[in-house]
Scaffold this active site. Structure first.
Site, PDB file in Angstrom:
ATOM      1  N   VAL A  62      -7.035   8.691  11.224  1.00 32.33           N
ATOM      2  CA  VAL A  62      -8.489   8.721  11.152  1.00 32.33           C
ATOM      3  C   VAL A  62      -8.980   8.888   9.711  1.00 32.33           C
ATOM      4  CG1 VAL A  62      -8.430  11.164  11.892  1.00 32.33           C
ATOM      5  CG2 VAL A  62     -10.584   9.954  11.975  1.00 32.33           C
ATOM      6  N   ASP A 112     -11.925  10.368   8.067  1.00 29.53           N
ATOM      7  CA  ASP A 112     -13.042  11.259   8.359  1.00 29.53           C
ATOM      8  C   ASP A 112     -13.918  11.383   7.104  1.00 29.53           C
ATOM      9  OD1 ASP A 112     -14.668  13.168   9.509  1.00 29.53           O
ATOM     10  OD2 ASP A 112     -13.273  14.814   9.225  1.00 29.53           O
ATOM     11  N   ARG A 169     -12.683  10.854   4.121  1.00 35.11           N
ATOM     12  CA  ARG A 169     -11.989   9.920   3.214  1.00 35.11           C
ATOM     13  C   ARG A 169     -11.228  10.641   2.088  1.00 35.11           C
ATOM     14  NH1 ARG A 169     -15.137   4.367   2.692  1.00 35.11           N
ATOM     15  NH2 ARG A 169     -14.378   4.221   4.832  1.00 35.11           N
TER      16      ARG A 169
HETATM   17  P1  5GP Z   1     -10.271  13.259   5.782  1.00 34.13           P
HETATM   18  O1  5GP Z   1      -9.453  13.557   4.581  1.00 34.13           O
HETATM   19  O2  5GP Z   1     -10.609  11.797   5.966  1.00 34.13           O
HETATM   20  O3  5GP Z   1     -11.490  14.143   5.866  1.00 34.13           O
HETATM   21  O4  5GP Z   1      -9.468  13.744   7.031  1.00 34.13           O
HETATM   22  C1  5GP Z   1      -8.297  13.242   7.352  1.00 34.13           C
HETATM   23  C2  5GP Z   1      -7.496  14.160   8.232  1.00 34.13           C
HETATM   24  O5  5GP Z   1      -8.279  15.134   8.963  1.00 34.13           O
HETATM   25  C3  5GP Z   1      -6.862  13.288   9.265  1.00 34.13           C
HETATM   26  O6  5GP Z   1      -5.651  12.762   8.798  1.00 34.13           O
HETATM   27  C4  5GP Z   1      -6.721  14.239  10.438  1.00 34.13           C
HETATM   28  O7  5GP Z   1      -5.521  14.952  10.335  1.00 34.13           O
HETATM   29  C5  5GP Z   1      -7.874  15.210  10.308  1.00 34.13           C
HETATM   30  N1  5GP Z   1      -8.991  14.813  11.203  1.00 34.13           N
HETATM   31  C6  5GP Z   1     -10.219  14.431  10.819  1.00 34.13           C
HETATM   32  N2  5GP Z   1     -10.985  14.145  11.893  1.00 34.13           N
HETATM   33  C7  5GP Z   1     -10.203  14.342  12.984  1.00 34.13           C
HETATM   34  C8  5GP Z   1     -10.428  14.209  14.406  1.00 34.13           C
HETATM   35  O8  5GP Z   1     -11.497  13.844  14.895  1.00 34.13           O
HETATM   36  N3  5GP Z   1      -9.381  14.511  15.223  1.00 34.13           N
HETATM   37  C9  5GP Z   1      -8.179  14.902  14.737  1.00 34.13           C
HETATM   38  N4  5GP Z   1      -7.219  15.170  15.620  1.00 34.13           N
HETATM   39  N5  5GP Z   1      -7.919  15.038  13.409  1.00 34.13           N
HETATM   40  C10 5GP Z   1      -8.921  14.757  12.539  1.00 34.13           C
END
Ligand code: 5GP
Length: 172
Positions: free
Chosen positions: A81, A83, A85
């Site tokens: 995902v 989220d 970034r």
């Molecule tokens: P970012 O760096 O894009 O904010 O977040 C990435 C990481 O956050 C992802 O690899 C995941 O591990 C976790 N994460 C973000 N949103 C979700 C979600 O809705 N569900 C789950 N299970 N993990 C999430």
């Protein structure tokens, strides 16, 4: 492919089934581990939350005994995902640094190896992102599903897959 663990492992393996075999066989999947955490940085007396990414596992391509090289490859970074970034931006930044270091080690100019990166995620949350990905990466950015900012529970996190599936079907 380079899968970001642990969420990117299962998607990367599934994706491989749908990608063409190369002349050398199945597309190899390398693994990196990144963990995201919020940190309170003390900036001039003012406590400001910041987001940090930590490497928990990394490629050993740089090691002198490594027979594998990143150079000249078309690398697809896979995660479950996108989220905020933050994780993807960090992964791209660090992998690009590795490529440049390897180019220099081999007597090449930065960028000479024409190594390219792309990104695949199962879900991209449509929300303001904390980090951007470079333009060249966004040309090869693939999200299977674009969705609103909601929390996802993936089947590989379920302790009881029967009740997970039941809940998923109820909410479908
Ligand atoms: P970012 O760096 O894009 O904010 O977040 C990435 C990481 O956050 C992802 O690899 C995941 O591990 C976790 N994460 C973000 N949103 C979700 C979600 O809705 N569900 C789950 N299970 N993990 C999430």
């Amino acid at each position: 492919m380079i899968a970001i663990g642990g969420g990117g492992f299962i998607p990367a393996r599934m994706l491989r089934t749908f990608l063409k075999k190369t002349e050398r066989g199945n597309i190899p999947i390398q693994a990196i581990g990144l963990s995201l955490y919020e940190e309170l940085a003390n900036a001039g007396g003012e406590e400001k939350p910041g987001t940090q990414v930590q490497k928990t596992q990394w490629l050993n391509f740089g090691a002198s005994h490594s027979e594998i090289s990143l150079l000249g490859r078309r690398i697809l970074i896979v995660d479950e995902v996108d989220d905020t970034r933050t994780t993807l931006a960090y992964a791209v930044e660090e992998l690009k640094k590795d490529v440049e270091a390897e180019e220099i080690r081999r007597g090449m100019k930065p960028g000479e190896s024409k190594t390219t990166f792309g990104v695949f995620v199962l879900h991209n949350k449509l929300k303001p992102k904390k980090r951007d990905l470079p333009e060249d990466i966004m040309k090869n950015y693939f999200a299977a599903v674009e969705m609103p900012d909601q929390w996802l529970v993936y089947p590989w996190d379920a302790l009881d897959i029967e009740s997970h599936t039941e809940l998923a079907n109820k909410n479908a």
